[in-house]
Design a protein around this motif. Sequence first.
Motif, PDB file in Angstrom:
ATOM      1  N   LEU A  90       0.853  -1.189   0.000  1.00 24.05           N
ATOM      2  CA  LEU A  90       0.000   0.000   0.000  1.00 24.05           C
ATOM      3  C   LEU A  90       0.884   1.231   0.000  1.00 24.05           C
ATOM      4  O   LEU A  90       1.667   1.447   0.930  1.00 24.05           O
ATOM      5  CB  LEU A  90      -0.930  -0.038   1.208  1.00 24.05           C
ATOM      6  CG  LEU A  90      -1.945  -1.156   1.013  1.00 24.05           C
ATOM      7  CD1 LEU A  90      -2.374  -1.759   2.311  1.00 24.05           C
ATOM      8  CD2 LEU A  90      -3.115  -0.699   0.181  1.00 24.05           C
ATOM      9  N   THR A  91       0.772   1.991  -1.057  1.00 28.85           N
ATOM     10  CA  THR A  91       1.623   3.157  -1.193  1.00 28.85           C
ATOM     11  C   THR A  91       0.901   4.219  -2.026  1.00 28.85           C
ATOM     12  O   THR A  91       0.182   3.886  -2.984  1.00 28.85           O
ATOM     13  CB  THR A  91       2.984   2.776  -1.832  1.00 28.85           C
ATOM     14  OG1 THR A  91       3.632   3.949  -2.305  1.00 28.85           O
ATOM     15  CG2 THR A  91       2.838   1.815  -2.990  1.00 28.85           C
ATOM     16  N   ALA A  92       1.085   5.478  -1.645  1.00 31.40           N
ATOM     17  CA  ALA A  92       0.346   6.572  -2.291  1.00 31.40           C
ATOM     18  C   ALA A  92       0.569   6.612  -3.801  1.00 31.40           C
ATOM     19  O   ALA A  92      -0.286   7.057  -4.554  1.00 31.40           O
ATOM     20  CB  ALA A  92       0.738   7.901  -1.656  1.00 31.40           C
ATOM     21  N   VAL A 134      -0.615  -0.560  -4.556  1.00 33.40           N
ATOM     22  CA  VAL A 134      -1.968  -0.003  -4.628  1.00 33.40           C
ATOM     23  C   VAL A 134      -2.077   1.239  -3.748  1.00 33.40           C
ATOM     24  O   VAL A 134      -1.583   1.270  -2.621  1.00 33.40           O
ATOM     25  CB  VAL A 134      -3.017  -1.061  -4.209  1.00 33.40           C
ATOM     26  CG1 VAL A 134      -4.409  -0.445  -4.069  1.00 33.40           C
ATOM     27  CG2 VAL A 134      -3.053  -2.202  -5.232  1.00 33.40           C
ATOM     28  N   SER A 135      -2.750   2.245  -4.304  1.00 34.33           N
ATOM     29  CA  SER A 135      -2.999   3.503  -3.599  1.00 34.33           C
ATOM     30  C   SER A 135      -4.501   3.655  -3.436  1.00 34.33           C
ATOM     31  O   SER A 135      -5.258   3.262  -4.324  1.00 34.33           O
ATOM     32  CB  SER A 135      -2.449   4.647  -4.463  1.00 34.33           C
ATOM     33  OG  SER A 135      -2.936   5.887  -4.009  1.00 34.33           O
ATOM     34  N   ILE A 136      -4.939   4.225  -2.319  1.00 36.11           N
ATOM     35  CA  ILE A 136      -6.391   4.460  -2.207  1.00 36.11           C
ATOM     36  C   ILE A 136      -6.734   5.872  -2.660  1.00 36.11           C
ATOM     37  O   ILE A 136      -7.879   6.304  -2.562  1.00 36.11           O
ATOM     38  CB  ILE A 136      -6.944   4.174  -0.797  1.00 36.11           C
ATOM     39  CG1 ILE A 136      -6.330   5.103   0.249  1.00 36.11           C
ATOM     40  CG2 ILE A 136      -6.751   2.713  -0.429  1.00 36.11           C
ATOM     41  CD1 ILE A 136      -7.186   5.188   1.521  1.00 36.11           C
ATOM     42  N   GLY A 137      -5.776   6.600  -3.178  1.00 37.25           N
ATOM     43  CA  GLY A 137      -6.052   7.945  -3.698  1.00 37.25           C
ATOM     44  C   GLY A 137      -4.775   8.748  -3.729  1.00 37.25           C
ATOM     45  O   GLY A 137      -3.811   8.419  -3.038  1.00 37.25           O
ATOM     46  N   TYR A 139      -3.211  11.129  -2.389  1.00 33.21           N
ATOM     47  CA  TYR A 139      -2.905  11.963  -1.231  1.00 33.21           C
ATOM     48  C   TYR A 139      -2.076  11.079  -0.328  1.00 33.21           C
ATOM     49  O   TYR A 139      -2.096   9.854  -0.456  1.00 33.21           O
ATOM     50  CB  TYR A 139      -4.181  12.430  -0.507  1.00 33.21           C
ATOM     51  CG  TYR A 139      -5.212  11.336  -0.406  1.00 33.21           C
ATOM     52  CD1 TYR A 139      -6.230  11.223  -1.346  1.00 33.21           C
ATOM     53  CD2 TYR A 139      -5.124  10.366   0.599  1.00 33.21           C
ATOM     54  CE1 TYR A 139      -7.152  10.186  -1.282  1.00 33.21           C
ATOM     55  CE2 TYR A 139      -6.033   9.332   0.672  1.00 33.21           C
ATOM     56  CZ  TYR A 139      -7.049   9.253  -0.272  1.00 33.21           C
ATOM     57  OH  TYR A 139      -7.945   8.221  -0.221  1.00 33.21           O
ATOM     58  N   VAL A 140      -1.329  11.687   0.578  1.00 33.89           N
ATOM     59  CA  VAL A 140      -0.437  10.888   1.416  1.00 33.89           C
ATOM     60  C   VAL A 140      -1.011  10.741   2.819  1.00 33.89           C
ATOM     61  O   VAL A 140      -1.322  11.725   3.485  1.00 33.89           O
ATOM     62  CB  VAL A 140       0.974  11.518   1.469  1.00 33.89           C
ATOM     63  CG1 VAL A 140       1.902  10.680   2.333  1.00 33.89           C
ATOM     64  CG2 VAL A 140       1.543  11.661   0.059  1.00 33.89           C
ATOM     65  N   LEU A 141      -1.173   9.490   3.223  1.00 38.11           N
ATOM     66  CA  LEU A 141      -1.593   9.183   4.593  1.00 38.11           C
ATOM     67  C   LEU A 141      -0.332   9.014   5.431  1.00 38.11           C
ATOM     68  O   LEU A 141       0.763   8.843   4.892  1.00 38.11           O
ATOM     69  CB  LEU A 141      -2.379   7.875   4.609  1.00 38.11           C
ATOM     70  CG  LEU A 141      -3.650   7.844   3.769  1.00 38.11           C
ATOM     71  CD1 LEU A 141      -4.123   6.409   3.590  1.00 38.11           C
ATOM     72  CD2 LEU A 141      -4.728   8.692   4.426  1.00 38.11           C
ATOM     73  N   GLY A 143       0.367   6.496   6.950  1.00 40.07           N
ATOM     74  CA  GLY A 143       0.779   5.107   6.840  1.00 40.07           C
ATOM     75  C   GLY A 143      -0.228   4.316   6.043  1.00 40.07           C
ATOM     76  O   GLY A 143      -1.295   4.830   5.697  1.00 40.07           O
ATOM     77  N   GLY A 144       0.109   3.068   5.770  1.00 44.55           N
ATOM     78  CA  GLY A 144      -0.760   2.246   4.930  1.00 44.55           C
ATOM     79  C   GLY A 144      -1.875   1.536   5.680  1.00 44.55           C
ATOM     80  O   GLY A 144      -2.695   0.850   5.058  1.00 44.55           O
ATOM     81  N   ALA A 147      -5.278   2.627   4.643  1.00 43.75           N
ATOM     82  CA  ALA A 147      -5.446   2.175   3.254  1.00 43.75           C
ATOM     83  C   ALA A 147      -5.737   0.676   3.226  1.00 43.75           C
ATOM     84  O   ALA A 147      -6.587   0.209   2.462  1.00 43.75           O
ATOM     85  CB  ALA A 147      -4.200   2.512   2.445  1.00 43.75           C
TER      86      ALA A 147
HETATM   87  N1  ADE Z   1       0.235   5.118   2.282  1.00 45.61           N
HETATM   88  C1  ADE Z   1       0.302   6.456   2.405  1.00 45.61           C
HETATM   89  N2  ADE Z   1      -0.585   7.071   1.627  1.00 45.61           N
HETATM   90  C2  ADE Z   1      -1.277   6.085   0.975  1.00 45.61           C
HETATM   91  C3  ADE Z   1      -2.325   6.072   0.016  1.00 45.61           C
HETATM   92  N3  ADE Z   1      -2.872   7.191  -0.434  1.00 45.61           N
HETATM   93  N4  ADE Z   1      -2.753   4.874  -0.427  1.00 45.61           N
HETATM   94  C4  ADE Z   1      -2.193   3.727   0.012  1.00 45.61           C
HETATM   95  N5  ADE Z   1      -1.207   3.681   0.913  1.00 45.61           N
HETATM   96  C5  ADE Z   1      -0.745   4.837   1.387  1.00 45.61           C
END
Ligand code: ADE
Length: 224
Positions: A90-92, A134-137, A139-141, A143-144, A147
């Motif tokens: 899970l990554t932005a 995979v990103s859920i959008g 924007y940066v959270l 952490g994952g 997500a």
């Molecule tokens: N980790 C940080 N931001 C994320 C995002 N937008 N989607 C998935 N993982 C994330």
Amino acid sequence: MQIDVFTLFPDWFGWFEGQRHVANARAAGHELRYASYRDHSELSGRQVDDTPFGGGAGMVLRVDVVDAAIQGFYGRDSLDVRRERRVVALTASGRVLDDALVDELAREPALTLLSGRYEGFDERVVENLATDAVSIGRYVLSGGELAAMVLVDAVLRKLPGSLGHEESAVEESFSAALEGAPEYPHYTRPAEYRGWKVPDVLLTGHHERIREWRLEQSRRRDKA
Ligand code: ADE
């Protein structure tokens, strides 16, 4: 289906586990497990992250820590694990999650989710240990974990047994039944409130006309 979530914060999922459809999914035989990166770290102080090469702010989750966690949890090489099941980092910056990807993942017998933390993963995790990013959008959270919950929530809803009898994921927003469009609007009692009326067609009991009206609304929302 078996879903394993790798995380620095397994406790965060306690709340998630209490949700009805998650409990339903378990009762229907689906399995959700959690693995803590920290528990598998052999570095001093159970370190999991480090400063980025080349400088810059933030911390990066180490590839050796993620590798050790996967090996420790499954008791075999992470490259074998990656061959056997989808391993989703899970990554932005990953592929943006949508209904088609949720459907695709829901058809898998087993999934492994890797939550990142801080600035993310060492890129070698994404390149070598994961099958998907995979990103859920966009924007940066922080952490994952959130997500991962979003992804698991969306996937579990697609599995038989997760939703109650009266609910269905077949005809909902973005589904094939609605030609990939957003879902039509819903209304419930009272039929009129402060002068705001429910569309007459929904009160007619005329199923065919209601079906047409809903499809039309769904198409209209798609264009909006
Ligand atoms: N980790 C940080 N931001 C994320 C995002 N937008 N989607 C998935 N993982 C994330």
